[in-house]
Design a protein around this motif. Structure first.
Motif, PDB file in Angstrom:
ATOM      1  N   TYR A   1     108.418 -87.234  -4.173  1.00 23.05           N
ATOM      2  CA  TYR A   1     109.712 -86.827  -4.732  1.00 23.05           C
ATOM      3  C   TYR A   1     109.774 -85.330  -4.991  1.00 23.05           C
ATOM      4  O   TYR A   1     108.747 -84.670  -5.160  1.00 23.05           O
ATOM      5  CB  TYR A   1     110.049 -87.617  -5.990  1.00 23.05           C
ATOM      6  N   VAL A   2     111.001 -84.851  -4.987  1.00 21.61           N
ATOM      7  CA  VAL A   2     111.244 -83.440  -5.257  1.00 21.61           C
ATOM      8  C   VAL A   2     111.066 -83.193  -6.749  1.00 21.61           C
ATOM      9  O   VAL A   2     111.626 -83.913  -7.583  1.00 21.61           O
ATOM     10  CB  VAL A   2     112.669 -83.053  -4.812  1.00 21.61           C
TER      11      VAL A   2
ATOM     12  N   PHE B   1     107.225 -80.303  -4.642  1.00 23.97           N
ATOM     13  CA  PHE B   1     107.267 -81.609  -3.991  1.00 23.97           C
ATOM     14  C   PHE B   1     106.008 -82.354  -4.390  1.00 23.97           C
ATOM     15  O   PHE B   1     104.903 -81.826  -4.256  1.00 23.97           O
ATOM     16  CB  PHE B   1     107.338 -81.406  -2.469  1.00 23.97           C
ATOM     17  N   ARG B   2     106.189 -83.569  -4.911  1.00 26.48           N
ATOM     18  CA  ARG B   2     105.054 -84.328  -5.473  1.00 26.48           C
ATOM     19  C   ARG B   2     104.791 -85.604  -4.677  1.00 26.48           C
ATOM     20  O   ARG B   2     105.713 -86.340  -4.343  1.00 26.48           O
ATOM     21  CB  ARG B   2     105.360 -84.666  -6.929  1.00 26.48           C
ATOM     22  N   HIS B   3     103.523 -85.844  -4.445  1.00 22.35           N
ATOM     23  CA  HIS B   3     103.046 -87.094  -3.844  1.00 22.35           C
ATOM     24  C   HIS B   3     102.331 -87.899  -4.920  1.00 22.35           C
ATOM     25  O   HIS B   3     101.413 -87.388  -5.578  1.00 22.35           O
ATOM     26  CB  HIS B   3     102.082 -86.763  -2.697  1.00 22.35           C
ATOM     27  N   VAL B   4     102.763 -89.151  -5.107  1.00 19.56           N
ATOM     28  CA  VAL B   4     102.153 -90.060  -6.084  1.00 19.56           C
ATOM     29  C   VAL B   4     101.699 -91.307  -5.333  1.00 19.56           C
ATOM     30  O   VAL B   4     102.481 -91.904  -4.587  1.00 19.56           O
ATOM     31  CB  VAL B   4     103.176 -90.469  -7.165  1.00 19.56           C
ATOM     32  N   VAL B   5     100.444 -91.711  -5.543  1.00 19.97           N
ATOM     33  CA  VAL B   5      99.960 -92.935  -4.894  1.00 19.97           C
ATOM     34  C   VAL B   5      99.040 -93.692  -5.843  1.00 19.97           C
ATOM     35  O   VAL B   5      98.252 -93.074  -6.568  1.00 19.97           O
ATOM     36  CB  VAL B   5      99.278 -92.616  -3.538  1.00 19.97           C
ATOM     37  N   VAL B   6      99.226 -95.003  -5.859  1.00 20.69           N
ATOM     38  CA  VAL B   6      98.374 -95.865  -6.689  1.00 20.69           C
ATOM     39  C   VAL B   6      97.716 -96.917  -5.793  1.00 20.69           C
ATOM     40  O   VAL B   6      98.301 -97.370  -4.804  1.00 20.69           O
ATOM     41  CB  VAL B   6      99.165 -96.548  -7.827  1.00 20.69           C
ATOM     42  N   PHE B   7      96.492 -97.276  -6.160  1.00 19.95           N
ATOM     43  CA  PHE B   7      95.704 -98.221  -5.372  1.00 19.95           C
ATOM     44  C   PHE B   7      95.194 -99.365  -6.237  1.00 19.95           C
ATOM     45  O   PHE B   7      94.810 -99.159  -7.394  1.00 19.95           O
ATOM     46  CB  PHE B   7      94.457 -97.523  -4.780  1.00 19.95           C
ATOM     47  N   ARG B   8      95.177-100.539  -5.659  1.00 19.87           N
ATOM     48  CA  ARG B   8      94.390-101.640  -6.217  1.00 19.87           C
ATOM     49  C   ARG B   8      93.251-101.889  -5.232  1.00 19.87           C
ATOM     50  O   ARG B   8      93.480-102.090  -4.033  1.00 19.87           O
ATOM     51  CB  ARG B   8      95.248-102.905  -6.373  1.00 19.87           C
ATOM     52  N   TRP B   9      92.035-101.814  -5.743  1.00 25.64           N
ATOM     53  CA  TRP B   9      90.865-101.999  -4.871  1.00 25.64           C
ATOM     54  C   TRP B   9      90.604-103.478  -4.615  1.00 25.64           C
ATOM     55  O   TRP B   9      91.042-104.351  -5.377  1.00 25.64           O
ATOM     56  CB  TRP B   9      89.619-101.384  -5.499  1.00 25.64           C
ATOM     57  N   ARG B  10      89.860-103.738  -3.572  1.00 23.17           N
ATOM     58  CA  ARG B  10      89.398-105.104  -3.293  1.00 23.17           C
ATOM     59  C   ARG B  10      88.479-105.581  -4.424  1.00 23.17           C
ATOM     60  O   ARG B  10      87.806-104.782  -5.084  1.00 23.17           O
ATOM     61  CB  ARG B  10      88.624-105.127  -1.977  1.00 23.17           C
ATOM     62  N   ASP B  11      88.418-106.862  -4.619  1.00 23.82           N
ATOM     63  CA  ASP B  11      87.606-107.397  -5.717  1.00 23.82           C
ATOM     64  C   ASP B  11      86.123-107.091  -5.541  1.00 23.82           C
ATOM     65  O   ASP B  11      85.371-107.054  -6.527  1.00 23.82           O
ATOM     66  CB  ASP B  11      87.804-108.916  -5.821  1.00 23.82           C
ATOM     67  N   ASP B  12      85.685-106.883  -4.304  1.00 25.22           N
ATOM     68  CA  ASP B  12      84.254-106.647  -4.066  1.00 25.22           C
ATOM     69  C   ASP B  12      83.900-105.154  -4.041  1.00 25.22           C
ATOM     70  O   ASP B  12      82.818-104.786  -3.580  1.00 25.22           O
ATOM     71  CB  ASP B  12      83.822-107.329  -2.763  1.00 25.22           C
ATOM     72  N   VAL B  13      84.793-104.293  -4.518  1.00 24.19           N
ATOM     73  CA  VAL B  13      84.488-102.858  -4.523  1.00 24.19           C
ATOM     74  C   VAL B  13      83.287-102.586  -5.435  1.00 24.19           C
ATOM     75  O   VAL B  13      83.121-103.245  -6.474  1.00 24.19           O
ATOM     76  CB  VAL B  13      85.717-102.049  -4.981  1.00 24.19           C
TER      77      VAL B  13
END
Lengths: 101, 101
Positions: free
Chosen positions: B97-98, B4-16
């Motif tokens: 997803y599996v 079982f797989r966990h996939v996550v993507v992030f867009r950071w704030r411009d001031d990171v």
């Protein structure tokens, strides 16, 4: 293993059909037979555990960035994107990153 | 391997800041030592190959959905999310997803 990973998540259009969803997966699964640069390739439809999730994800591993570019630009891959993925995509977000050994 | 797989993507704030980006990665890398359910865990900052990409991705593999839930709800993981990730996140999208054998 070190390498280069491509991660992409999709949210489908609200009017997507089960057949369209299946076609995307079936067509993409042809690619490892055509693109030997694909070291690992695993995709799936969201399992429904968490509300607000996207619908579909693909994780593809390569030896390096150049091998990823072969996949990205492969004509069969581009055809699948144009014919099967873009028409049902509401949102798409991707990241490529270096896999640490 | 099935799983079982966990996939996550992030867009950071411009001031990171570079320090905040590094802290996220450093803190998350503590988790495999705390959560034995994490069978594979690989994250990275976008390599800059494609314009319009998101900034950061995490792919985590588990034996099954229940093992993923241990990770999702682990108090150290939740603390990292609250202290380090949420404050710099502009957008986040995930899929679980599996993994087919």
């Amino acid at each position: 293993m070190s390498g280069f990973r491509h991660v992409v998540v999709f949210r489908w259009r609200d009017d997507v059909t089960a057949e369209q969803r299946k076609t995307v997966e079936d067509r993409l699964r042809e690619l490892p037979g055509l693109i030997p640069e694909l070291r690992a390739y695993a995709m799936g439809h969201d399992a429904g555990v968490n509300p607000g999730n996207f619908d579909f994800a693909v994780v593809a591993d390569f030896a390096d960035r150049d091998a990823y570019l072969v996949y990205r630009d492969h004509p069969t891959h581009r055809a699948i994107i144009d014919e099967c993925i873009t028409p049902i995509t509401a949102e798409r977000h991707a990241v490529q990153y270096v896999l640490e050994p």
